[in-house]
Motif scaffolding. Structure first.
Motif, PDB file in Angstrom:
ATOM      1  N   ASP A 108       0.704  -1.142   0.092  1.00 19.54           N
ATOM      2  CA  ASP A 108      -0.101  -0.046   0.002  1.00 19.54           C
ATOM      3  C   ASP A 108       0.900   1.275  -0.024  1.00 19.54           C
ATOM      4  O   ASP A 108       2.114   1.312  -0.026  1.00 19.54           O
ATOM      5  CB  ASP A 108      -1.075   0.192   1.009  1.00 19.54           C
ATOM      6  CG  ASP A 108      -0.502   0.547   2.506  1.00 19.54           C
ATOM      7  OD1 ASP A 108       0.550   0.699   2.543  1.00 19.54           O
ATOM      8  OD2 ASP A 108      -1.040   0.409   3.609  1.00 19.54           O
ATOM      9  N   ARG A 112       3.291  -0.862   3.347  1.00 17.26           N
ATOM     10  CA  ARG A 112       3.055  -1.964   4.200  1.00 17.26           C
ATOM     11  C   ARG A 112       2.744  -3.063   3.233  1.00 17.26           C
ATOM     12  O   ARG A 112       1.696  -2.656   2.158  1.00 17.26           O
ATOM     13  CB  ARG A 112       1.936  -1.794   4.977  1.00 17.26           C
ATOM     14  CG  ARG A 112       2.296  -0.785   5.989  1.00 17.26           C
ATOM     15  CD  ARG A 112       1.068  -0.333   7.010  1.00 17.26           C
ATOM     16  NE  ARG A 112       0.107   0.672   6.083  1.00 17.26           N
ATOM     17  CZ  ARG A 112      -0.604   1.718   6.422  1.00 17.26           C
ATOM     18  NH1 ARG A 112      -0.439   2.191   7.798  1.00 17.26           N
ATOM     19  NH2 ARG A 112      -1.156   2.511   5.843  1.00 17.26           N
ATOM     20  N   VAL A 114       0.544  -5.754   1.909  1.00 16.83           N
ATOM     21  CA  VAL A 114      -0.905  -6.075   2.228  1.00 16.83           C
ATOM     22  C   VAL A 114      -1.087  -7.563   2.039  1.00 16.83           C
ATOM     23  O   VAL A 114      -1.830  -8.575   2.685  1.00 16.83           O
ATOM     24  CB  VAL A 114      -2.074  -5.197   1.673  1.00 16.83           C
ATOM     25  CG1 VAL A 114      -3.449  -5.803   1.954  1.00 16.83           C
ATOM     26  CG2 VAL A 114      -1.688  -3.932   2.197  1.00 16.83           C
TER      27      VAL A 114
ATOM     28  N   SER B 245     -14.455   3.228   6.441  1.00 15.67           N
ATOM     29  CA  SER B 245     -13.451   3.485   7.457  1.00 15.67           C
ATOM     30  C   SER B 245     -13.381   4.737   8.097  1.00 15.67           C
ATOM     31  O   SER B 245     -12.647   5.230   8.768  1.00 15.67           O
ATOM     32  CB  SER B 245     -12.183   3.219   6.726  1.00 15.67           C
ATOM     33  OG  SER B 245     -11.994   4.171   5.531  1.00 15.67           O
ATOM     34  N   SER B 254     -18.107   1.979   0.110  1.00  7.70           N
ATOM     35  CA  SER B 254     -16.752   1.581  -0.161  1.00  7.70           C
ATOM     36  C   SER B 254     -16.156   2.350  -1.439  1.00  7.70           C
ATOM     37  O   SER B 254     -17.246   3.142  -2.179  1.00  7.70           O
ATOM     38  CB  SER B 254     -16.967  -0.071  -0.818  1.00  7.70           C
ATOM     39  OG  SER B 254     -17.303  -0.096  -2.045  1.00  7.70           O
ATOM     40  N   SER B 277     -10.914   9.657   6.580  1.00  3.95           N
ATOM     41  CA  SER B 277     -10.357   8.465   6.578  1.00  3.95           C
ATOM     42  C   SER B 277      -9.043   8.770   5.505  1.00  3.95           C
ATOM     43  O   SER B 277      -9.403   8.174   4.330  1.00  3.95           O
ATOM     44  CB  SER B 277     -11.117   7.293   6.258  1.00  3.95           C
ATOM     45  OG  SER B 277     -10.201   6.279   5.969  1.00  3.95           O
ATOM     46  N   GLY B 280      -7.352   5.202   4.782  1.00  2.00           N
ATOM     47  CA  GLY B 280      -7.806   4.041   4.097  1.00  2.00           C
ATOM     48  C   GLY B 280      -8.983   4.057   3.061  1.00  2.00           C
ATOM     49  O   GLY B 280      -9.408   3.421   2.414  1.00  2.00           O
ATOM     50  N   GLU B 303     -10.015  -1.412  -1.353  1.00  2.00           N
ATOM     51  CA  GLU B 303      -9.345  -0.875  -0.219  1.00  2.00           C
ATOM     52  C   GLU B 303      -8.458  -2.027   0.459  1.00  2.00           C
ATOM     53  O   GLU B 303      -8.946  -3.323   0.202  1.00  2.00           O
ATOM     54  CB  GLU B 303     -10.252  -0.511   0.982  1.00  2.00           C
ATOM     55  CG  GLU B 303     -11.162   0.988   0.429  1.00  2.00           C
ATOM     56  CD  GLU B 303     -12.221   0.560  -0.268  1.00  2.00           C
ATOM     57  OE1 GLU B 303     -12.405  -0.629  -0.584  1.00  2.00           O
ATOM     58  OE2 GLU B 303     -13.128   1.237  -0.305  1.00  2.00           O
ATOM     59  N   PRO B 304      -7.349  -1.903   0.964  1.00  2.00           N
ATOM     60  CA  PRO B 304      -6.464  -2.876   1.660  1.00  2.00           C
ATOM     61  C   PRO B 304      -7.360  -3.684   2.390  1.00  2.00           C
ATOM     62  O   PRO B 304      -7.111  -4.908   2.703  1.00  2.00           O
ATOM     63  CB  PRO B 304      -5.322  -2.459   2.393  1.00  2.00           C
ATOM     64  CG  PRO B 304      -5.279  -0.829   1.655  1.00  2.00           C
ATOM     65  CD  PRO B 304      -6.671  -0.425   1.229  1.00  2.00           C
ATOM     66  N   ASP B 305      -8.139  -3.089   3.214  1.00  2.00           N
ATOM     67  CA  ASP B 305      -8.821  -3.861   4.398  1.00  2.00           C
ATOM     68  C   ASP B 305     -10.187  -4.336   4.016  1.00  2.00           C
ATOM     69  O   ASP B 305     -11.156  -4.576   4.647  1.00  2.00           O
ATOM     70  CB  ASP B 305      -8.858  -3.414   5.506  1.00  2.00           C
ATOM     71  CG  ASP B 305      -9.683  -1.789   5.679  1.00  2.00           C
ATOM     72  OD1 ASP B 305      -9.959  -1.427   4.452  1.00  2.00           O
ATOM     73  OD2 ASP B 305      -9.553  -1.108   6.422  1.00  2.00           O
ATOM     74  N   TRP B 306     -10.755  -4.226   2.654  1.00  2.00           N
ATOM     75  CA  TRP B 306     -11.931  -4.582   2.004  1.00  2.00           C
ATOM     76  C   TRP B 306     -12.149  -5.906   2.212  1.00  2.00           C
ATOM     77  O   TRP B 306     -11.608  -6.767   1.851  1.00  2.00           O
ATOM     78  CB  TRP B 306     -11.933  -4.275   0.701  1.00  2.00           C
ATOM     79  CG  TRP B 306     -13.213  -4.291   0.068  1.00  2.00           C
ATOM     80  CD1 TRP B 306     -14.408  -3.419   0.205  1.00  2.00           C
ATOM     81  CD2 TRP B 306     -13.664  -5.328  -0.999  1.00  2.00           C
ATOM     82  NE1 TRP B 306     -15.275  -3.784  -0.675  1.00  2.00           N
ATOM     83  CE2 TRP B 306     -14.833  -4.880  -1.405  1.00  2.00           C
ATOM     84  CE3 TRP B 306     -13.354  -6.506  -1.391  1.00  2.00           C
ATOM     85  CZ2 TRP B 306     -15.651  -5.887  -2.156  1.00  2.00           C
ATOM     86  CZ3 TRP B 306     -13.848  -7.333  -2.220  1.00  2.00           C
ATOM     87  CH2 TRP B 306     -15.295  -6.990  -2.435  1.00  2.00           C
ATOM     88  N   LYS B 307     -13.433  -6.104   2.820  1.00  2.00           N
ATOM     89  CA  LYS B 307     -13.884  -7.569   3.111  1.00  2.00           C
ATOM     90  C   LYS B 307     -15.455  -7.386   2.819  1.00  2.00           C
ATOM     91  O   LYS B 307     -16.150  -7.039   3.481  1.00  2.00           O
ATOM     92  CB  LYS B 307     -13.767  -7.975   4.359  1.00  2.00           C
ATOM     93  CG  LYS B 307     -12.010  -8.565   4.649  1.00  2.00           C
ATOM     94  CD  LYS B 307     -12.187  -9.117   6.065  1.00  2.00           C
ATOM     95  CE  LYS B 307     -10.455  -9.097   6.347  1.00  2.00           C
ATOM     96  NZ  LYS B 307      -9.830  -7.686   6.484  1.00  2.00           N
TER      97      LYS B 307
END
Lengths: 558, 452
Positions: A108, A112, A114, B245, B254, B277, B280, B303-307
């Motif tokens: 990212d 970092r 990912v 986020s 999103s 944010s 994020g 996004e990196p934390d997208w679930k």
């Protein structure tokens, strides 16, 4: 020690010998043997060595079209790219004209990881590239300049598999700048021309061995600086477009204007190159060099090329004259078939070239309507040339003044970059520069040796090195992509701007030393940003982005 | 070769040297990661995506949408002038046909700034979109129809205030329900003033609304309303704090959803509003908006934390969204039939009084406003504004405003009123603004020369 500068250009090869006092001892101009750059180099070297009367050692500065031509003519080694894009732009949409194999993995914007790479997938991609004919390889990840670990891991896997690539270029080593597609193109080109550059470097090495007075060989770069032979094999893509850079270096070396803003205008047969010097330093391209259809991150001097030159086509419509952008061919005075601006200058007695009567004859054939005498037409053509040139210069500066900036202070107090003088190079400069200067209301200077000064520019060039430093104190990390550095810093919260600057300068000096450079100029911080990282109302760290470089000085020549 | 389907003018100005305070959400760092992402994706090299440098707005531009007390020079800083100038440039690029659409990706934001400005509220001092809209009207004439769709999670109360009684503007605000978030307004019942009733449309969404609910609103409400009203230009005030986020809100959009929203709305001009944010969401949402505007593939964006599972909106959200949509739709359809005399009274003037709190500058303002219920035009209006608190001294001002396309008698009445008020000792300052004639008067004149 003396310096010989040689610029093997597309048409001519220019060479110059310069002594310890930085006086020009002699220059030479020979036609380039397009198919044999080494032969062109050798013959230029021989010619200019005729002026070398004592036993002083000689340093050779060499600028050639080797890599530029290989890229433009598609003669590089077949190369492919293994790309680690992560989410974002659809890389397939870029439609690169070389094979790109996508593998998973995701870094990212803070560097970092990912998602990791998958060994099997990377190996399969590399095997597929090899099977499809690639001999050289580039591995490039998005944000790899913030974290090179995925690129390094992929390279390790591929090297260990022994797939027989002649060269593997890693994206992060070429540039610390942000731009993934450009990094892909730069790395691809680097991999592709590495073989050619190595071969050439070996031959130049041999040349040096055969001429004991040659102590050192430096290769010219697109940013107007020099690098050593070994370095040129690791980063061959940086040697592209060194010819135009040599001409700007020549202007700086020879001009009476040392620390002022000037515009450098190099008038050729087909095109005219316009470059800007601000406070004695040549401006750089904002992102990097563009060569053919490839946009790269290669640091390059800013030049704008316009389709206007001594051999431009002359269009006359409804009493309006327009010159270029196409080339008409050889001037009529020199036996060409079409009228050119050069003929207008020759006919008016402003230049001595070929046969004046042929120039007048060519003018007479086109003289009617509003321009019914050849003198009137010739005068009008020369005036239009000056007008088109001055309008182009003005546009260049308007564009430069409108380059987007990201801080309030830069908007409110923009630096004054407008030229205080116009400095001309190229064979037709003596005719057209004074007229364009009159239009722009600027003093002018046509440089000595202006018809073949690129050799002097090559000789006057000095080493350049640039580094990008990214420090993230929240992650306690320091990254210098060009050196492959990614280390921890201790006690991040205490880290300050002064330390960041100091590290940037030290690392640049260390890098220069590693490259064997001794005669370099000052190290300067050219870009600097600092950001406080605030998370939930607490300052958790700072980000420092710096770019340090050896001041791209030029040796002034008399 | 990759090329934008539709050309996009990008006025990117992250103001890396400006903050409200060093630890404020509106700080230097806000667009840092967005810059990094845009550059790294190589968006600025794509033919058809062009970057421009903002210009600096002057007092006259700002006074077309605002009454700044005591003067523009004393309330508006240089960074604000650049944000306004950049937003106006976005409109100019589109109006001049230089680009197909434009995105003013800049800060500081503006949509909480009301017509009367005593200081900053909701991180905003002057309203970028509103000043741009007035700039457009001065270029295009009073007949132009402009729709503003505000997709920030906070209610666009400032923009609503400025165009509350303006028949030339349709203002739609999608936001997290005002009962759960600053500024606590933006309810379905806020529908506009007597001359523009029904053209203020508020769509309060329950906390937890995600892409699914948002797309439902776009498809079933926003798109049909726009199709019916037929604006000449659509402006998107693109706040990015509906993102899952965002630290200040409770929504679930999103980056991909924002891109889809942009594609459906197909705006001519997009102006960045809030969104905090900064790591994020913003880098991905902004890239998504640029790709959608350019007609490029955004399907690889996430996004990196997208679930997907974690972002599915709660079960109870969709029925609430559907009910809001049904109510707003019904109000829209009946807006012309409703009896306005019943709503606004039969007197010569419609009067409203309200307190306005400036959270950023800790100022409390009390406003008394009366709008002439004129049968021939949207009616002149008069505002008395008392403000105190924060760092300003206690102030009492009167303001007279002549709207666009005002009738002759409203013009006359307004001018007479201004002269009358200016003669009273009661007010510290009296202002007069005539929109169409572009006349701005102030007694006594605290108007400082532009000190650029």
């Amino acid at each position: 020690m003396h310096v010989i500068g040689i610029d093997v250009g597309g048409t001519n090869t220019d060479a110059a010998l310069i002594n310890e006092e930085w006086e020009v001892m002699g220059i030479a101009k020979t036609p380039t043997d397009h198919g044999n750059i080494l032969a062109s180099t050798k013959s230029a070297l021989e010619e200019v060595l005729a002026y070398h009367k004592d036993n002083a050692f000689v340093q050779l500065h060499l600028s050639t079209t080797l890599t530029t031509n290989a890229i433009v003519e598609g003669r590089g080694e077949p190369a492919a790219v293994v790309a680690i894009p992560g989410p974002g732009m659809n890389l397939a949409a870029f439609d690169f004209d070389f094979p790109v194999y996508l593998v998973q993995g995701y870094v990212d914007h803070r560097g970092r990881v990912v998602a990791d790479i998958c060994s099997e997938e990377v190996l399969n991609a590399a095997k597929k590239a090899r099977a499809d004919g690639a001999q050289a390889l580039a591995i490039v990840g998005k944000f790899s300049q913030r974290n090179n670990s995925l690129e390094l891991a992929a390279k390790k896997l591929i090297v260990e598999a022994g797939l027989g690539f002649s060269q593997i270029t890693l994206g992060h080593q070429l540039s610390g700048r942000l731009n993934f597609p450009r990094r892909i193109m730069s790395a691809y080109l680097n991999a592709s021309v590495a073989g050619i550059q190595k071969e050439f470097a070996a031959m130049i090495g041999q040349l040096k061995a055969d001429n004991p007075i040659l102590t050192d060989v430096r290769i010219l770069k697109a940013d107007g600086g020099t690098m050593g032979l070994a370095e040129s094999c690791a980063r061959p893509v940086e040697t592209i477009l060194s010819g135009p850079a040599a001409s700007i270096m020549a202007a700086q070396a020879l001009s009476q204007y040392t620390d002022e803003n000037i515009v450098v205008v190099d008038i050729g047969g087909t095109t005219t190159d316009i470059a800007a010097i601000v406070g004695g330093e040549a401006l750089y391209q904002r992102n990097g060099a563009v060569i053919g259809s490839y946009q790269t991150l290669v640091p390059a001097l800013y030049t704008v090329s316009i389709g206007l030159g001594g051999d431009s086509e002359v269009h006359i419509n409804d009493g309006q004259i327009r010159l270029g952008p196409q080339r008409a061919g050889k001037a009529a005075a020199l036996g060409g078939t079409k009228l050119t601006p050069t003929d207008a200058a020759v006919a008016l007695g402003l230049a001595e070239l070929g046969e004046c009567s042929k120039a007048i004859e060519a003018l007479k054939q086109r003289a009617h309507g509003k321009f019914d005498t050849w003198e009137g037409l010739a005068k009008a053509i020369v005036d239009v040339f000056a007008f088109q040139l001055s309008a182009a210069i003005d546009e260049v500066y308007q564009r430069l003044e409108n380059v987007p900036v990201y801080t309030v202070s830069e908007i409110l107090a923009p630096p004054d970059i407008r030229p205080k003088a116009i400095v001309g190079l190229g064979a037709p400069a003596r005719v057209f520069i004074p007229l364009a200067a009159e239009q722009l209301d600027l003093p002018w200077e046509v440089l000595p040796y202006h018809a073949s000064s690129n050799g002097i520019g090559a000789a006057a060039a000095r080493p350049t090195v640039a580094l990008t430093l990214h420090i993230d104190t929240e992650q306690e990390l320091m990254v210098i992509p060009e050196l492959g550095v990614r280390t921890n810093i201790n006690r991040g919260l205490l880290f300050d701007q002064k330390q960041a600057r100091q590290i940037a300068v030290e690392q640049t000096a260390a890098y220069a030393q590693k490259l064997g450079l001794t005669d370099y100029g000052l190290i300067q911080i050219v870009e600097e940003e600092t950001f406080n990282l605030v998370r939930e109302f607490y300052t958790v760290g700072r980000i420092f982005n710096l770019r340090a470089q050896i001041r791209p000085g030029v040796q002034r020549v008399r | 070769m990759l090329k934008a389907e539709r050309s996009v003018g990008l006025i990117f100005f992250p103001a890396f040297d400006w903050c409200i305070t060093p630890d404020h959400p509106e700080r230097e760092e806000r667009l840092l990661y967005t810059r990094d992402q845009i550059l790294e994706e190589g968006l600025l090299d794509i033919p058809g995506i062009y970057e421009y440098r903002p210009c600096v707005a002057d007092d006259n531009h700002i006074q077309r949408a605002h009454i700044c007390v005591p003067s523009v020079a004393k309330t508006v800083t240089k960074p604000h002038r650049i944000a306004v100038g950049g937003t106006m440039l976005a409109a100019d690029l589109v109006l001049d046909g230089k680009v197909g659409c434009a995105f003013a990706l800049l800060r500081p934001p503006g949509h909480h700034a009301n017509r009367v400005v005593h200081g900053s509220r909701g991180f905003c001092t002057v309203n970028n979109e509103a000043i741009m809209v007035e700039h457009m009207r001065h270029r295009l004439g009073p007949g132009v129809r402009i729709a503003i769709v505000d997709t920030d999670a906070h209610h666009a109360d400032g923009t609503q205030d400025i165009f509350y009684n303006d028949p030339g503007i349709l203002h739609i605000s999608l936001h997290q329900d005002g009962r759960t978030l600053y500024p606590g307004t933006g309810f379905i019942s806020e529908r506009g003033g007597p001359a523009a009733y029904g053209q203020t449309i508020n769509i309060p969404l329950p906390p937890g609304t995600g892409d699914q609910g948002m797309l439902y609103v776009m498809e079933n409400l926003v798109t049909p309303i726009l199709a019916e009203w037929q604006p000449d230009y659509i402006i998107n005030a693109a706040g990015q704090d509906n993102h899952y986020s965002d630290p200040l809100t409770n929504m679930n959009f999103s980056a991909n959803g924002y891109a889809r929203l942009t594609e459906m709305l197909n705006p001519d001009i997009v102006v960045l509003e809030g969104g905090y944010s900064i790591e994020g969401a913003l880098p991905y949402v902004n890239v998504g908006i640029i790709l959608a505007l350019a007609g490029l593939d955004y399907s690889h964006l996430r996004e990196p934390d997208w679930k997907p599972d974690a972002l599915r909106q709660p079960q109870n959200v969709m029925p609430i969204v559907q009910s809001v949509v049904a109510q707003v739709k019904q109000q829209w359809e009946t807006r012309l039939q409703e009896d306005r005399q019943e709503i606004f009274g039969k007197a010569r003037f419609y009067v409203r009084e309200r307190p306005i709190f400036y959270d950023t500058d800790q100022i409390v303002e009390k406003q008394y406003e009366r709008i002439r219920l004129c049968p021939h035009c949207s009616g002149w209006r008069e505002i008395y504004s008392h403000a105190a608190g924060g760092r300003i001294r206690r102030t009492k001002v009167a303001i007279v405003i002549v709207p666009w396309l005002a009738c002759r008698s409203c013009r006359q009445e307004a001018m007479d009123d201004y002269r009358r008020l200016a003669g009273l000792a009661e007010f510290d300052q009296v202002f007069y603004h005539s929109c169409e004639e572009d006349v701005y008067l102030c007694t006594p004149d605290h108007h400082d020369p532009l000190t650029l």
